[in-house]
Design a protein around this motif. Sequence first.
Motif, PDB file in Angstrom:
ATOM      1  N   GLY A 193       0.812  -1.222   0.000  1.00  0.00           N
ATOM      2  CA  GLY A 193       0.000   0.000   0.000  1.00  0.00           C
ATOM      3  C   GLY A 193       0.843   1.269   0.000  1.00  0.00           C
ATOM      4  N   LEU A 194       2.160   1.082   0.110  1.00  0.00           N
ATOM      5  CA  LEU A 194       3.054   2.234   0.143  1.00  0.00           C
ATOM      6  C   LEU A 194       3.075   2.958  -1.203  1.00  0.00           C
ATOM      7  N   ILE A 195       2.619   2.269  -2.232  1.00  0.00           N
ATOM      8  CA  ILE A 195       2.705   2.804  -3.590  1.00  0.00           C
ATOM      9  C   ILE A 195       1.978   4.144  -3.735  1.00  0.00           C
ATOM     10  N   ASN A 196       0.883   4.315  -2.983  1.00  0.00           N
ATOM     11  CA  ASN A 196       0.131   5.565  -3.121  1.00  0.00           C
ATOM     12  C   ASN A 196       0.983   6.757  -2.731  1.00  0.00           C
ATOM     13  N   ALA A 197       1.647   6.647  -1.582  1.00  0.00           N
ATOM     14  CA  ALA A 197       2.509   7.732  -1.112  1.00  0.00           C
ATOM     15  C   ALA A 197       3.691   7.899  -2.069  1.00  0.00           C
ATOM     16  N   LEU A 198       4.205   6.779  -2.535  1.00  0.00           N
ATOM     17  CA  LEU A 198       5.376   6.807  -3.408  1.00  0.00           C
ATOM     18  C   LEU A 198       5.047   7.519  -4.725  1.00  0.00           C
ATOM     19  N   ASP A 199       3.949   7.107  -5.345  1.00  0.00           N
ATOM     20  CA  ASP A 199       3.572   7.700  -6.628  1.00  0.00           C
ATOM     21  C   ASP A 199       3.151   9.165  -6.471  1.00  0.00           C
ATOM     22  N   ALA A 200       2.565   9.485  -5.327  1.00  0.00           N
ATOM     23  CA  ALA A 200       2.193  10.881  -5.085  1.00  0.00           C
ATOM     24  C   ALA A 200       3.462  11.728  -4.982  1.00  0.00           C
ATOM     25  N   TRP A 201       4.451  11.190  -4.314  1.00  0.00           N
ATOM     26  CA  TRP A 201       5.734  11.894  -4.178  1.00  0.00           C
ATOM     27  C   TRP A 201       6.364  12.109  -5.569  1.00  0.00           C
ATOM     28  N   VAL A 202       6.352  11.035  -6.373  1.00  0.00           N
ATOM     29  CA  VAL A 202       6.957  11.112  -7.705  1.00  0.00           C
ATOM     30  C   VAL A 202       6.269  12.192  -8.548  1.00  0.00           C
ATOM     31  N   LEU A 203       4.942  12.182  -8.535  1.00  0.00           N
ATOM     32  CA  LEU A 203       4.199  13.150  -9.350  1.00  0.00           C
ATOM     33  C   LEU A 203       4.510  14.581  -8.896  1.00  0.00           C
ATOM     34  N   THR A 204       4.548  14.758  -7.587  1.00  0.00           N
ATOM     35  CA  THR A 204       4.839  16.087  -7.029  1.00  0.00           C
ATOM     36  C   THR A 204       6.233  16.560  -7.460  1.00  0.00           C
ATOM     37  N   GLN A 205       7.209  15.673  -7.310  1.00  0.00           N
ATOM     38  CA  GLN A 205       8.592  16.015  -7.674  1.00  0.00           C
ATOM     39  C   GLN A 205       8.712  16.323  -9.169  1.00  0.00           C
ATOM     40  N   ASP A 206       8.023  15.492  -9.983  1.00  0.00           N
ATOM     41  CA  ASP A 206       8.143  15.641 -11.429  1.00  0.00           C
ATOM     42  C   ASP A 206       7.611  16.987 -11.899  1.00  0.00           C
ATOM     43  N   CYS A 207       6.474  17.392 -11.350  1.00  0.00           N
ATOM     44  CA  CYS A 207       5.904  18.661 -11.772  1.00  0.00           C
ATOM     45  C   CYS A 207       6.823  19.807 -11.344  1.00  0.00           C
ATOM     46  N   ALA A 208       7.359  19.715 -10.126  1.00  0.00           N
ATOM     47  CA  ALA A 208       8.278  20.748  -9.647  1.00  0.00           C
ATOM     48  C   ALA A 208       9.525  20.790 -10.537  1.00  0.00           C
ATOM     49  N   GLN A 209      10.010  19.611 -10.914  1.00  0.00           N
ATOM     50  CA  GLN A 209      11.217  19.533 -11.740  1.00  0.00           C
ATOM     51  C   GLN A 209      10.990  20.158 -13.124  1.00  0.00           C
ATOM     52  N   LEU A 210       9.835  19.845 -13.695  1.00  0.00           N
ATOM     53  CA  LEU A 210       9.556  20.392 -15.020  1.00  0.00           C
ATOM     54  C   LEU A 210       9.492  21.921 -14.950  1.00  0.00           C
ATOM     55  N   ALA A 211       8.860  22.415 -13.864  1.00  0.00           N
ATOM     56  CA  ALA A 211       8.764  23.866 -13.695  1.00  0.00           C
ATOM     57  C   ALA A 211      10.160  24.470 -13.552  1.00  0.00           C
ATOM     58  N   ARG A 212      11.041  23.779 -12.820  1.00  0.00           N
ATOM     59  CA  ARG A 212      12.413  24.280 -12.634  1.00  0.00           C
ATOM     60  C   ARG A 212      13.159  24.349 -13.969  1.00  0.00           C
ATOM     61  N   TRP A 213      13.026  23.263 -14.772  1.00  0.00           N
ATOM     62  CA  TRP A 213      13.678  23.274 -16.087  1.00  0.00           C
ATOM     63  C   TRP A 213      13.193  24.457 -16.920  1.00  0.00           C
ATOM     64  N   ARG A 214      11.860  24.612 -16.888  1.00  0.00           N
ATOM     65  CA  ARG A 214      11.276  25.706 -17.664  1.00  0.00           C
ATOM     66  C   ARG A 214      11.860  27.044 -17.199  1.00  0.00           C
ATOM     67  N   ALA A 215      11.943  27.216 -15.856  1.00  0.00           N
ATOM     68  CA  ALA A 215      12.459  28.469 -15.300  1.00  0.00           C
ATOM     69  C   ALA A 215      13.922  28.678 -15.702  1.00  0.00           C
ATOM     70  N   ASP A 216      14.661  27.545 -15.809  1.00  0.00           N
ATOM     71  CA  ASP A 216      16.083  27.634 -16.167  1.00  0.00           C
ATOM     72  C   ASP A 216      16.294  27.709 -17.674  1.00  0.00           C
ATOM     73  N   GLY A 217      15.224  27.718 -18.432  1.00  0.00           N
ATOM     74  CA  GLY A 217      15.335  27.810 -19.876  1.00  0.00           C
ATOM     75  C   GLY A 217      15.793  26.522 -20.531  1.00  0.00           C
ATOM     76  N   ILE A 218      15.607  25.387 -19.837  1.00  0.00           N
ATOM     77  CA  ILE A 218      15.996  24.096 -20.427  1.00  0.00           C
ATOM     78  C   ILE A 218      14.771  23.501 -21.120  1.00  0.00           C
ATOM     79  N   ALA A 219      14.931  23.224 -22.405  1.00  0.00           N
ATOM     80  CA  ALA A 219      13.770  22.875 -23.213  1.00  0.00           C
ATOM     81  C   ALA A 219      13.375  21.404 -23.071  1.00  0.00           C
ATOM     82  N   VAL A 220      12.654  21.112 -22.008  1.00  0.00           N
ATOM     83  CA  VAL A 220      12.077  19.768 -21.862  1.00  0.00           C
ATOM     84  C   VAL A 220      10.604  19.888 -22.248  1.00  0.00           C
ATOM     85  N   PRO A 221      10.214  19.263 -23.366  1.00  0.00           N
ATOM     86  CA  PRO A 221       8.873  19.492 -23.892  1.00  0.00           C
ATOM     87  C   PRO A 221       7.750  18.963 -22.991  1.00  0.00           C
ATOM     88  N   GLY A 222       8.007  17.872 -22.292  1.00  0.00           N
ATOM     89  CA  GLY A 222       6.932  17.316 -21.456  1.00  0.00           C
ATOM     90  C   GLY A 222       7.492  16.199 -20.598  1.00  0.00           C
TER      91      GLY A 222
END
Length: 617
Positions: free
Chosen positions: A419-448
């Motif tokens: 059942g740990l997967i829920n917390a794990l996947d929630a963490w991953v999704l949260t980190q991923d969105c933050a990471q994409l925003a950081r790349w965007r802010a740094d001008g690194i072209a990650v399309p998605g």
Amino acid sequence: MREQHATRSDEQADIDHLQRDVLEAVALGRPLAAVMDLLCRAVEALAPEVICSVLTVDKDGRVHPLAAPSLPASFSGALEGFQIGPKAGSCGTAAWRRQPVEVTDIASDPLWADFRELALSHGLQACWSTPILLGGDGVVATFALYYREPRAAAPFHRRMVQACTQLCQIAFMHDRHQREIERLAYFDGVTGLPNRTLLADRARQTLMQAARTEAPTALLLLDIDRFKTVNDSLGHAVGDQVLKHISARLLGSLRDSDTLARLGGDEFVVLLPGCSAEDAMLVAGKLRTALEAPLPLDGSHARVQMTASIGVCAHPRDGADLDQLLKNADIAMYEAKRAGRDCARFFLHAMNQALDERLEIEAALRHALSNQLLQLHFQPKVRLADRALVGVEALLRWHDAERGWVPPDRFIPVAEESGLINALDAWVLTQDCAQLARWRADGIAVPGISVNVSPQRFHQDDVAAHTRALLARHQLAASDLTLEVTERLMLDDTSRPREQLQQLHEMGVGVSVDDFGTGYSSLSYLKRLPVTELKLDKSFVRDLEQDADDRALSSAVIGIGRSLGLAVVAEGVETEGQRDILVAMGCDEAQGWLFGRPMAAGALAGWIAARAEASTG
Ligand code: C2E
Ligand code: MG
Ligand code: MG
């Protein structure tokens, strides 16, 4: 002999004393037979001219001697099982009439016609019997005074009998409550089967005996598959009915010496004395067969088909006591569930080790999650035609101090089971969105970014709401995000995951079917569900150059994708040869070591920069 000058008040004091003694015995919880024996002896001590007896009367109207300390055993024994009736001696007639019957001369009274010789041969000449009535149960016993001469009862006897009748009622009532309490304490209220307490009792006896005789003993743990669905969709009352039917079916295929117990919920245990592990497997087969025919639902023509997963283990090999046997049978039952349910599995020590390992991994993973010891790596997803970066897939990485790098294929299943997967996947999704925003802010072209989400999370969490909140928080477009799910989720008919997929689709989030082709043959869901992408599993890509079947299948998958307007992404592309074949088949996109391995966020930025330089330089 009672002295003639005893006054009435002395007599009353004696009766009071007798009452106290008997009530005390009742209050102390002495067994009914012992209390009645005490009562008879106390009466006979106060009135040595009488012989006292108590017979119980069962539901079928048969009598059973309970206490008669001074009656000759041969006389008492002869009464066992006699049917009460209109002419059945003093006691049998009193029980029949529900009224006292006083026979002052057995030798001449017609009520004693059938027992006369028996009584007279034992020197019994008169008998006065009083029925003991208990609300609800009718006559439960008779209380009788015998005399060795033809006579009627003395006034003192009558006062005593009045007191004794009450005492008997109290003692029988107490006994009835006692038995009811025992029933509640030892039996399951729904099925009437022994409960865990009684099972423990029987197991203790069986195993003690087995230790002496070295007879084998086996234990089965049986869990009804998907019982929760019955309860949830048809209600608990119907669920209880189904459990009753199941227990009746199971009982019908067991021996009298076996114990079938219900542990609660949908779990049953069978204790099989004298049964080897191999024979236990046969019993498990019989039990499964017993459940084969659909079960009726009371008050309806509908029927339900239930199956069971069974864990089998044997004493003493798999455990010395009930607790150990239950634990190991549970592990085996769990294995049966994993094997697809509706089957039986032996307990093997290897299972125990695997379980221990799973538990250790779970604990370490929990620790890693709460201490930020997990990382994300990102693998480029490229357009095959020109190798342009079209996105990245986030993949979870775990470096454990003891185990080193633990691959997701090893810890994701553990996280799913625990059942740990829920917390794990929630963490991953949260980190991923933050990471994409950081790349965007740094001008690194990650399309998605593509994120793997376990099917379980769609059942237990609101992934759609979480996604919506994250996109808003980081000001990302829904089309920046693709959630990768497995075919397992697509084939799931339950509404919760469906609704979430639909909501995600309406928001504009991509939905990708991961490991496509490995799971199920049904493809009809592709038309019904809001899928935007198929990921051709790397097991088909690996042998593309050698294996004609894999080529045919890959080509079919790509064709399906195209005809439905879905992007097809090939996974695990390692060679130029594989790439060429995929291009020829019309595949759009790919991931693989040929283009880029999964790498940390910083490394990905470097990888993107190096490519930009190469193309301009
Ligand atoms: P997946 O989503 O199918 O991920 C692709 C897997 O293929 C990754 O394995 C990746 O490292 C590997 N791969 C990529 N290119 C190549 C290649 O050219 N050759 C070979 N042989 N392999 C390649 P990885 O990282 O071990 O992940 C395994 C699986 O674990 C993933 O399969 C995914 O199902 C699951 N997973 C990973 N991260 C997460 C996560 O955050 N949440 C959930 N629920 N599952 C995850
Ligand atoms: Mg994936
Ligand atoms: Mg995959």
